[in-house]
Write an enzyme that holds these catalytic residues in place. Structure first.
Site, PDB file in Angstrom:
ATOM      1  N   GLY A  12       4.894  -4.639   2.776  1.00 48.98           N
ATOM      2  CA  GLY A  12       3.947  -5.374   3.534  1.00 48.98           C
ATOM      3  C   GLY A  12       2.847  -5.553   2.745  1.00 48.98           C
ATOM      4  CG  ASP A  13      -0.692  -4.706   3.892  1.00 44.97           C
ATOM      5  OD1 ASP A  13      -0.600  -5.481   4.852  1.00 44.97           O
ATOM      6  OD2 ASP A  13      -0.833  -3.443   3.880  1.00 44.97           O
ATOM      7  N   GLY A  15       0.560 -10.436   0.833  1.00 40.23           N
ATOM      8  CA  GLY A  15      -0.331 -11.688   0.923  1.00 40.23           C
ATOM      9  C   GLY A  15       0.437 -13.058   1.358  1.00 40.23           C
ATOM     10  CE  LYS A  16       3.760 -10.054   5.439  1.00 40.22           C
ATOM     11  NZ  LYS A  16       3.668  -8.828   4.776  1.00 40.22           N
ATOM     12  CB  ALA A  39       1.322  -8.183  10.937  1.00 45.68           C
ATOM     13  N   GLY A  40      -1.450  -7.435   9.702  1.00 40.59           N
ATOM     14  CA  GLY A  40      -2.601  -8.192   9.449  1.00 40.59           C
ATOM     15  C   GLY A  40      -2.650  -9.046   8.183  1.00 40.59           C
ATOM     16  CG  HIS A  41      -0.245 -11.915   8.033  1.00 36.69           C
ATOM     17  ND1 HIS A  41       0.979 -12.479   8.652  1.00 36.69           N
ATOM     18  CD2 HIS A  41       0.377 -10.622   8.047  1.00 36.69           C
ATOM     19  CE1 HIS A  41       1.748 -11.689   8.574  1.00 36.69           C
ATOM     20  NE2 HIS A  41       1.483 -10.665   8.240  1.00 36.69           N
ATOM     21  NE  ARG A 143      20.213  -1.979  27.924  1.00 36.40           N
ATOM     22  CZ  ARG A 143      21.443  -1.334  28.091  1.00 36.40           C
ATOM     23  NH1 ARG A 143      22.499  -2.072  28.546  1.00 36.40           N
ATOM     24  NH2 ARG A 143      21.765  -0.008  28.048  1.00 36.40           N
ATOM     25  CD  GLN A 224       5.360  -5.520  10.379  1.00 41.76           C
ATOM     26  OE1 GLN A 224       6.282  -6.012  11.018  1.00 41.76           O
ATOM     27  NE2 GLN A 224       3.989  -5.637  10.906  1.00 41.76           N
ATOM     28  CB  THR A 301      -5.357   0.909   9.869  1.00 40.42           C
ATOM     29  OG1 THR A 301      -4.913   0.819   8.670  1.00 40.42           O
ATOM     30  CG2 THR A 301      -4.135   0.664  10.980  1.00 40.42           C
ATOM     31  NE  ARG A 303      -3.197   3.366   8.154  1.00 43.68           N
ATOM     32  CZ  ARG A 303      -1.829   3.512   8.470  1.00 43.68           C
ATOM     33  NH1 ARG A 303      -1.369   4.687   8.593  1.00 43.68           N
ATOM     34  NH2 ARG A 303      -1.070   2.446   8.819  1.00 43.68           N
ATOM     35  CE  LYS A 331      -4.497  -8.058  -3.786  1.00 44.18           C
ATOM     36  NZ  LYS A 331      -4.667  -7.358  -2.796  1.00 44.18           N
TER      37      LYS A 331
HETATM   38  P1  GDP Z   1      -0.125  -9.906   4.226  1.00 45.78           P
HETATM   39  O1  GDP Z   1      -0.109  -8.775   5.288  1.00 45.78           O
HETATM   40  O2  GDP Z   1       1.090  -9.947   3.803  1.00 45.78           O
HETATM   41  O3  GDP Z   1      -0.694 -11.154   4.836  1.00 45.78           O
HETATM   42  O4  GDP Z   1      -1.459  -9.377   3.150  1.00 45.78           O
HETATM   43  P2  GDP Z   1      -2.709  -8.721   3.750  1.00 45.78           P
HETATM   44  O5  GDP Z   1      -3.606  -9.894   3.981  1.00 45.78           O
HETATM   45  O6  GDP Z   1      -2.656  -7.466   4.494  1.00 45.78           O
HETATM   46  O7  GDP Z   1      -3.181  -8.157   2.448  1.00 45.78           O
HETATM   47  C1  GDP Z   1      -3.285  -8.909   1.241  1.00 45.78           C
HETATM   48  C2  GDP Z   1      -4.657  -8.754   0.507  1.00 45.78           C
HETATM   49  O8  GDP Z   1      -4.601  -9.500  -0.838  1.00 45.78           O
HETATM   50  C3  GDP Z   1      -5.645  -9.920   1.321  1.00 45.78           C
HETATM   51  O9  GDP Z   1      -7.156  -9.154   1.381  1.00 45.78           O
HETATM   52  C4  GDP Z   1      -5.703 -10.956   0.765  1.00 45.78           C
HETATM   53  O10 GDP Z   1      -7.029 -11.580   0.710  1.00 45.78           O
HETATM   54  C5  GDP Z   1      -5.726 -10.532  -0.760  1.00 45.78           C
HETATM   55  N1  GDP Z   1      -5.077 -11.513  -1.582  1.00 45.78           N
HETATM   56  C6  GDP Z   1      -3.727 -12.198  -1.461  1.00 45.78           C
HETATM   57  N2  GDP Z   1      -3.446 -12.983  -2.667  1.00 45.78           N
HETATM   58  C7  GDP Z   1      -4.293 -12.519  -3.450  1.00 45.78           C
HETATM   59  C8  GDP Z   1      -4.424 -12.572  -5.168  1.00 45.78           C
HETATM   60  O11 GDP Z   1      -3.756 -13.444  -5.625  1.00 45.78           O
HETATM   61  N3  GDP Z   1      -5.260 -11.909  -5.869  1.00 45.78           N
HETATM   62  C9  GDP Z   1      -6.281 -11.107  -5.131  1.00 45.78           C
HETATM   63  N4  GDP Z   1      -6.964 -10.497  -5.871  1.00 45.78           N
HETATM   64  N5  GDP Z   1      -6.201 -10.656  -3.813  1.00 45.78           N
HETATM   65  C10 GDP Z   1      -5.150 -11.402  -2.912  1.00 45.78           C
HETATM   66  P1  IMO Z   2       1.789  -6.976   7.440  1.00 45.86           P
HETATM   67  O1  IMO Z   2       2.425  -7.924   8.165  1.00 45.86           O
HETATM   68  C1  IMO Z   2       1.929  -2.840   5.897  1.00 45.86           C
HETATM   69  C2  IMO Z   2       3.574   0.289   8.227  1.00 45.86           C
HETATM   70  C3  IMO Z   2       2.505   1.335   8.839  1.00 45.86           C
HETATM   71  C4  IMO Z   2       3.533   2.468   8.845  1.00 45.86           C
HETATM   72  C5  IMO Z   2       4.832   1.733   9.359  1.00 45.86           C
HETATM   73  C6  IMO Z   2       5.118   1.599  10.855  1.00 45.86           C
HETATM   74  O2  IMO Z   2       0.239  -6.917   7.499  1.00 45.86           O
HETATM   75  O3  IMO Z   2       2.389  -6.706   5.798  1.00 45.86           O
HETATM   76  P2  IMO Z   2       4.085   0.659  12.920  1.00 45.86           P
HETATM   77  O4  IMO Z   2       2.620   0.252  13.567  1.00 45.86           O
HETATM   78  O5  IMO Z   2       4.873  -0.561  12.751  1.00 45.86           O
HETATM   79  O6  IMO Z   2       4.527   1.612  13.744  1.00 45.86           O
HETATM   80  O7  IMO Z   2       3.943   1.539  11.524  1.00 45.86           O
HETATM   81  O8  IMO Z   2       4.874   0.549   8.712  1.00 45.86           O
HETATM   82  N1  IMO Z   2       3.101  -1.222   8.780  1.00 45.86           N
HETATM   83  C7  IMO Z   2       2.491  -1.934   7.554  1.00 45.86           C
HETATM   84  N2  IMO Z   2       2.230  -1.712   6.372  1.00 45.86           N
HETATM   85  N3  IMO Z   2       1.597  -4.202   6.318  1.00 45.86           N
HETATM   86  C8  IMO Z   2       2.071  -4.162   7.536  1.00 45.86           C
HETATM   87  O9  IMO Z   2       2.141  -5.385   8.183  1.00 45.86           O
HETATM   88  C9  IMO Z   2       2.393  -3.212   8.379  1.00 45.86           C
HETATM   89  N4  IMO Z   2       2.972  -3.007   9.574  1.00 45.86           N
HETATM   90  C10 IMO Z   2       3.204  -1.939   9.704  1.00 45.86           C
HETATM   91  O10 IMO Z   2       1.630   1.528   7.922  1.00 45.86           O
HETATM   92  O11 IMO Z   2       3.743   3.104   7.736  1.00 45.86           O
HETATM   93 MG    MG Z   3      -1.313  -7.088   5.939  1.00 46.08          MG
END
Ligand code: GDP
Ligand code: IMO
Ligand code: MG
Length: 423
Positions: A12-13, A15-16, A39-41, A143, A224, A301, A303, A331
């Protein structure tokens, strides 16, 4: 017209959010297919940083339709907050955001059950975001769940009561100390449900079928990452949905033979938030640097994310499971300044060298084997084309392409929309 997918290939995270926002100009419809407010995008443009949880990342583009698919779980309270945050942008939400009637609802008691379950697990906790994701998907497969479409019927509150009462009894079984004020949580929930009902509910599979027939371009947005997939991730330290390509079929009602490009996103290193094994995790100054420079804190979160080197064994596995046709490396800018970079190319698993992801990747069974590569010092964040890349970065990219046998089409060099280099 085929449906393209965009999926996270790690934990996850990746950069989706950023990439969906960048790609939306080429699509008519952006559709989320699983996950929920766990999720946090993050999207950044015009100096604004925006975090979306349930709402698809195409929401800021004029002309794009955004769909919350049947595979998503929705917490009306969090959804309401997301909508409130969007008010400043004067978007006509009702006409650009459609919600599947078959999406399941996260009740306040689902969140409480999540907390009770995690507390009861003690040290073995998943590290859940505590948004009620697991309990809601459990009610779906059991269900028992409530769906968005139920809200259009007059007896929905009775259904709610039966389910919430059952949950309260279940919370009791956990025998843990969870403090809560249910009437207060319910008042907030009922208010948010009324706001949700103002939006447009649809039979999204039918909508998407018609859109495909009309030649509309559709991008399915994953949440994720593959290593958090309920089947193929590092179980039990996973989320409760299929985050992989197949999840887009069930989460939107798109037939497998209608899937087009599968765009896989990965970070140039690896991060993970929450518990669970992470073979290439760093506990030294390098890991600390990645976290600090990469600002690796959870978008949902807050974290701190665990950081480590790129794990090609795990990445290859994700490429295979998803049938990835093109890659996006995010990144790379965060790695500037490292003298040497390491990439895990195989594992020593119980004394044997292996190049596939085994059943159990806990540290007691497995040590990563690394290839060392040259680092680069140049700041990538202002670069606008591949020609400006330092030699060592090009070598890094070419090595990954060769190993993964898939082209890297986008290299992201910063969080902003504009910091995106197409190859
Ligand atoms: P997602 O959950 O996949 O959408 O990713 P998140 O938003 O949770 O985490 C990605 C983090 O990296 C965010 O804070 C973005 O603003 C940042 N980010 C995305 N692409 C890049 C990159 O190429 N370089 C840097 N430094 N930050 C990036
Ligand atoms: P995005 O879409 C990173 C992780 C949690 C935990 C496990 C289960 O932003 O990439 P849950 O809340 O689903 O019961 O948590 O999955 N987790 C993520 N880690 N990015 C996420 O979403 C996540 N969504 C859940 O930290 O380890
Ligand atoms: Mg995220």
């Amino acid at each position: 017209m085929a449906v393209d997918l965009l999926l996270g290939l790690q934990w996850g995270d990746e950069g989706k959010g950023k990439i969906v926002d960048v790609l939306t100009q080429d699509y008519d419809i952006i559709a989320r297919f699983q996950g929920g407010p766990n999720a946090g995008h993050t999207l950044e443009f015009d100096g604004i940083k925006h975090v979306l949880h349930t709402i698809p990342s195409g929401i800021f583009h004029k002309g794009a339709m955004n769909i919350v698919g049947n595979g998503v779980v929705i917490d009306p309270v969090i959804f309401q907050k997301e909508l409130d945050n969007l008010k400043q942008f004067n978007l006509d939400i009702k006409s650009i955001l459609l919600i599947s009637r078959k999406a399941h609802l996260i009740l306040p008691t689902h969140r409480l059950l999540d907390a009770a379950s995690e507390t009861a697990k003690g040290k073995a906790k998943i590290g859940s975001t505590l948004k009620g994701i697991g309990p809601t998907y459990m009610d779906k497969t059991g269900r028992n769940g409530m769906r968005v479409g139920d809200l259009e019927f007059s007896d929905w509150k009775e259904k709610y009561r039966i389910l919430a009462d059952k949950h309260e009894a279940m919370i009791g079984f956990y025998n843990v100390d969870i403090q809560y004020d249910l009437p207060e949580l319910e008042a907030e929930f009922f208010k948010a449900v009324e706001a949700l009902k103002e939006l447009t509910f649809i039979d999204s599979e039918e909508y998407l079928f018609k859109a495909q027939k009309e030649g509309k371009k559709i991008l399915a947005e994953g949440a994720q990452g593959s290593l958090l997939d309920i089947d193929f991730g590092t179980y039990p330290f996973v989320t409760s949905s299929n985050t992989t390509a197949a999840g887009a079929c069930t989460g939107l009602g798109v037939a497998p033979n209608q899937i087009g490009d599968v765009k896989g996103i990965f970070k140039a290193y690896t991060t993970r938030v929450g518990s669970g094994p992470f073979p290439t995790e760093l506990f030294d100054a390098d890991g600390e640097t990645m976290g600090r420079v990469g600002n690796e804190f959870g978008a949902t979160t807050g974290r701190a994310r665990r950081c480590g080197w790129l794990d090609l064994v795990a990445l290859k596995y994700a490429v295979q499971i998803n049938g990835v046709t093109e890659l996006m490396m995010m990144k790379g800018d965060v790695l500037s300044g490292f003298k040497k970079l390491k990439v895990c190319t195989s594992y020593n698993y119980k004394g044997e060298t292996i190049t596939h992801l085994p059943y159990n990747i806990e540290a007691e069974n497995l040590t990563p084997i690394y290839k060392e590569m040259e680092g680069w010092n140049e700041d990538l964040t202002k670069m606008t084309s591949e020609d400006q890349f330092p030699k060592a970065l090009n070598e890094y990219i070419l090595f990954l392409e060769k190993e993964l046998e898939v082209p890297i089409k986008i290299v992201s060099v910063g969080p902003d929309r504009t910091q995106t280099i197409h190859r």
